[in-house]
Design a protein around this motif. Sequence first.
Motif, PDB file in Angstrom:
ATOM      1  N   SER A  25      18.962 -27.816  11.988  1.00 32.17           N
ATOM      2  CA  SER A  25      17.856 -28.502  12.729  1.00 32.17           C
ATOM      3  C   SER A  25      18.188 -29.624  13.287  1.00 32.17           C
ATOM      4  O   SER A  25      17.543 -30.104  14.522  1.00 32.17           O
ATOM      5  CB  SER A  25      17.062 -29.295  11.260  1.00 32.17           C
ATOM      6  OG  SER A  25      17.997 -30.021  10.725  1.00 32.17           O
ATOM      7  N   PHE A  26      19.391 -30.096  13.259  1.00 32.71           N
ATOM      8  CA  PHE A  26      20.341 -30.813  14.449  1.00 32.71           C
ATOM      9  C   PHE A  26      21.658 -30.715  14.016  1.00 32.71           C
ATOM     10  O   PHE A  26      22.310 -30.374  13.092  1.00 32.71           O
ATOM     11  CB  PHE A  26      19.713 -32.242  14.657  1.00 32.71           C
ATOM     12  CG  PHE A  26      20.190 -33.191  13.332  1.00 32.71           C
ATOM     13  CD1 PHE A  26      21.431 -33.686  13.214  1.00 32.71           C
ATOM     14  CD2 PHE A  26      19.248 -33.427  12.431  1.00 32.71           C
ATOM     15  CE1 PHE A  26      21.662 -34.689  12.279  1.00 32.71           C
ATOM     16  CE2 PHE A  26      19.469 -34.537  11.382  1.00 32.71           C
ATOM     17  CZ  PHE A  26      20.929 -34.921  11.297  1.00 32.71           C
ATOM     18  N   LEU A  27      22.497 -31.092  15.274  1.00 36.47           N
ATOM     19  CA  LEU A  27      23.914 -31.099  15.013  1.00 36.47           C
ATOM     20  C   LEU A  27      24.479 -32.534  15.638  1.00 36.47           C
ATOM     21  O   LEU A  27      23.678 -32.903  16.568  1.00 36.47           O
ATOM     22  CB  LEU A  27      24.533 -29.944  15.799  1.00 36.47           C
ATOM     23  CG  LEU A  27      24.352 -28.627  15.705  1.00 36.47           C
ATOM     24  CD1 LEU A  27      24.902 -27.671  16.854  1.00 36.47           C
ATOM     25  CD2 LEU A  27      24.676 -28.280  14.185  1.00 36.47           C
ATOM     26  N   ARG A  28      25.213 -32.913  14.962  1.00 35.05           N
ATOM     27  CA  ARG A  28      25.671 -34.514  15.539  1.00 35.05           C
ATOM     28  C   ARG A  28      27.346 -34.574  15.650  1.00 35.05           C
ATOM     29  O   ARG A  28      27.970 -34.224  14.546  1.00 35.05           O
ATOM     30  CB  ARG A  28      25.069 -35.320  14.589  1.00 35.05           C
ATOM     31  CG  ARG A  28      25.343 -37.113  14.821  1.00 35.05           C
ATOM     32  CD  ARG A  28      24.661 -37.942  14.109  1.00 35.05           C
ATOM     33  NE  ARG A  28      23.418 -37.807  14.391  1.00 35.05           N
ATOM     34  CZ  ARG A  28      22.056 -37.747  13.489  1.00 35.05           C
ATOM     35  NH1 ARG A  28      22.499 -38.252  12.132  1.00 35.05           N
ATOM     36  NH2 ARG A  28      21.059 -37.876  14.105  1.00 35.05           N
ATOM     37  N   ALA A  29      27.490 -35.380  16.560  1.00 31.21           N
ATOM     38  CA  ALA A  29      28.998 -35.690  16.768  1.00 31.21           C
ATOM     39  C   ALA A  29      28.939 -37.309  16.801  1.00 31.21           C
ATOM     40  O   ALA A  29      28.187 -37.782  17.803  1.00 31.21           O
ATOM     41  CB  ALA A  29      29.739 -34.999  17.887  1.00 31.21           C
TER      42      ALA A  29
END
Length: 133
Positions: A25-29
Amino acid sequence: MIESVEDAYKTIARVLVNKASPGWSFLRAVCPILSKGCGGVETIQAGISGKVDIPIGSEIFVLQDACIFLREDLLKSTGQRIWGLTFTLYPDSKFNIEYDYNKPLEYEETDETVDLSHALEDLQNQGVRVSKK
């Protein structure tokens, strides 16, 4: 080669998407940016089963190059130094980026080197075993 801010954003997104599992649903760095690189980078995938780390392996260096490019570009264009960023990518290819302008507590950036040879000699004189490479 990263030549623009847009290239840097695309690079971060590509690293995350290439290493993520389907159904996110989301990717985060989350990338703290220190003097010569990023330290303690977190890469996260959110989906039905919650949030999990994304192992990115050697792609960390590609991600780091993009973050450093953004740091240098912002410094040049605004005069302000960023100390980190959080990049969040959504399945529709939209993204959000937040910059951290706060220097980490107790972090001192310097190009000075420290000569530890006297300290090592003192330890050896005290009977502490020290191996030199």
